[in-house]
Design an enzyme around this catalytic site. Structure first.
Site, PDB file in Angstrom:
ATOM      1  CG  ASP A 168      47.092  37.650 -38.818  1.00  0.00           C
ATOM      2  OD1 ASP A 168      46.568  36.937 -39.474  1.00  0.00           O
ATOM      3  OD2 ASP A 168      47.725  38.533 -38.340  1.00  0.00           O
ATOM      4  CB  SER A 169      50.041  32.890 -36.690  1.00  0.00           C
ATOM      5  OG  SER A 169      49.396  31.889 -38.010  1.00  0.00           O
TER       6      SER A 169
ATOM      7  CE  LYS B 169      54.135  24.199 -35.390  1.00  0.00           C
ATOM      8  NZ  LYS B 169      53.901  24.611 -36.436  1.00  0.00           N
TER       9      LYS B 169
HETATM   10  P1  IMP Z   1      47.457  33.025 -41.634  1.00  0.00           P
HETATM   11  O1  IMP Z   1      47.403  33.237 -39.700  1.00  0.00           O
HETATM   12  O2  IMP Z   1      46.900  31.932 -40.984  1.00  0.00           O
HETATM   13  O3  IMP Z   1      47.516  33.640 -42.067  1.00  0.00           O
HETATM   14  O4  IMP Z   1      49.527  32.551 -41.652  1.00  0.00           O
HETATM   15  C1  IMP Z   1      49.843  33.245 -41.420  1.00  0.00           C
HETATM   16  C2  IMP Z   1      51.265  32.884 -42.082  1.00  0.00           C
HETATM   17  O5  IMP Z   1      51.993  32.460 -41.083  1.00  0.00           O
HETATM   18  C3  IMP Z   1      51.430  31.195 -43.159  1.00  0.00           C
HETATM   19  O6  IMP Z   1      51.057  31.268 -44.543  1.00  0.00           O
HETATM   20  C4  IMP Z   1      52.869  30.761 -42.629  1.00  0.00           C
HETATM   21  O7  IMP Z   1      53.063  31.200 -43.905  1.00  0.00           O
HETATM   22  C5  IMP Z   1      53.241  31.741 -41.214  1.00  0.00           C
HETATM   23  N1  IMP Z   1      53.152  30.246 -39.847  1.00  0.00           N
HETATM   24  C6  IMP Z   1      52.117  31.208 -39.209  1.00  0.00           C
HETATM   25  N2  IMP Z   1      52.382  30.231 -38.419  1.00  0.00           N
HETATM   26  C7  IMP Z   1      53.234  29.001 -39.144  1.00  0.00           C
HETATM   27  C8  IMP Z   1      53.424  27.929 -38.434  1.00  0.00           C
HETATM   28  O8  IMP Z   1      53.771  27.111 -37.370  1.00  0.00           O
HETATM   29  N3  IMP Z   1      54.567  26.931 -38.796  1.00  0.00           N
HETATM   30  C9  IMP Z   1      55.164  27.203 -39.798  1.00  0.00           C
HETATM   31  N4  IMP Z   1      54.679  28.686 -40.823  1.00  0.00           N
HETATM   32  C10 IMP Z   1      53.920  29.744 -40.087  1.00  0.00           C
END
Ligand code: IMP
Length: 199
Positions: free
Chosen positions: A71-72, A177
């Site tokens: 999760d990010s 990256k």
């Molecule tokens: P998830 O963890 O896939 O739910 O991502 C969460 C959201 O965080 C993504 O939709 C992006 O908006 C943002 N995000 C996470 N990692 C990155 C990255 O490496 N670059 C740009 N946006 C990011």
């Protein structure tokens, strides 16, 4: 038989990245779909770690393989760490990132560079075959630039700048990256944890 890891994502870029990072391990990495698991998961945790663990545990109910989930999101210090765990949902799931990035730039309008600090955060949770849960966190520090730049990457990359490279993460190559990113750092950390426990 080769050991297996199921990665709780449907995202092809994330699958490619984890396979690259784990390539020195004798493991087969399957997406949820490849493992035959298709479920909807409600991410209602309050932290990145909680959300990653919720996803990994939900999938682990369907397999005895190791399950990883991530999760990010983006934390902007001046905005009290917004959008944070709501990064994907910020201004609505269907709003384009062009609009989301423009709105964040607007909210930081006139704010000096020293106060524009931000970071991408990624938590990775692992559910082991004995159902024990491990979590790790990776980050990359940077700042929100004055304007969007770059065509690579996704999400908030065009407005997230890294001091060392003097450009946004959307202006870095995919390889560069991955080498420095929050997700790369978290995946490398979980790999070390798995090696440590003899996997
Ligand atoms: P998830 O963890 O896939 O739910 O991502 C969460 C959201 O965080 C993504 O939709 C992006 O908006 C943002 N995000 C996470 N990692 C990155 C990255 O490496 N670059 C740009 N946006 C990011």
């Amino acid at each position: 038989m080769k050991k297996r890891i199921v990665f709780a994502t449907g995202n092809a870029n994330k699958m490619r990245e984890i396979r690259e990072i784990m390539q020195d391990m004798e493991v087969e990495i399957l997406s949820m779909k490849e493992a035959g698991i298709e479920i909807d998961i409600v991410e209602d945790g309050k932290t990145f770690e909680e959300n990653a663990a919720i996803k990994a545990k939900a999938i682990a109910q369907y397999t005895d393989d190791i399950v990883l989930a991530d999760d990010s999101g983006l934390e902007i210090d001046y905005l009290n760490k917004e959008p944070g765990i709501y990064s994907a949902r910020y201004m609505g799931e269907d709003t384009s990132y062009e609009v989301k990035c423009a709105e964040l730039l607007r909210r930081l309008d006139g704010v000096e560079k020293a106060k524009r600090t931000a970071r991408f955060v990624c938590a990775v949770a692992a559910v082991l075959p004995n159902k024990e849960v491990l979590t790790v966190r990776g980050t990359i520090e940077g700042y929100i630039g004055e304007k969007a730049a770059g065509e690579n990457g996704f999400g908030y990359d065009p407005i997230f700048y890294v001091e060392e490279y003097g450009c946004s993460t959307a202006q870095l190559s995919r390889e560069k990256k991955n080498e420095i990113s929050h997700r790369g750092n978290a995946l490398r950390a979980i790999k070390e944890e798995l090696k440590r426990i003899g996997f």
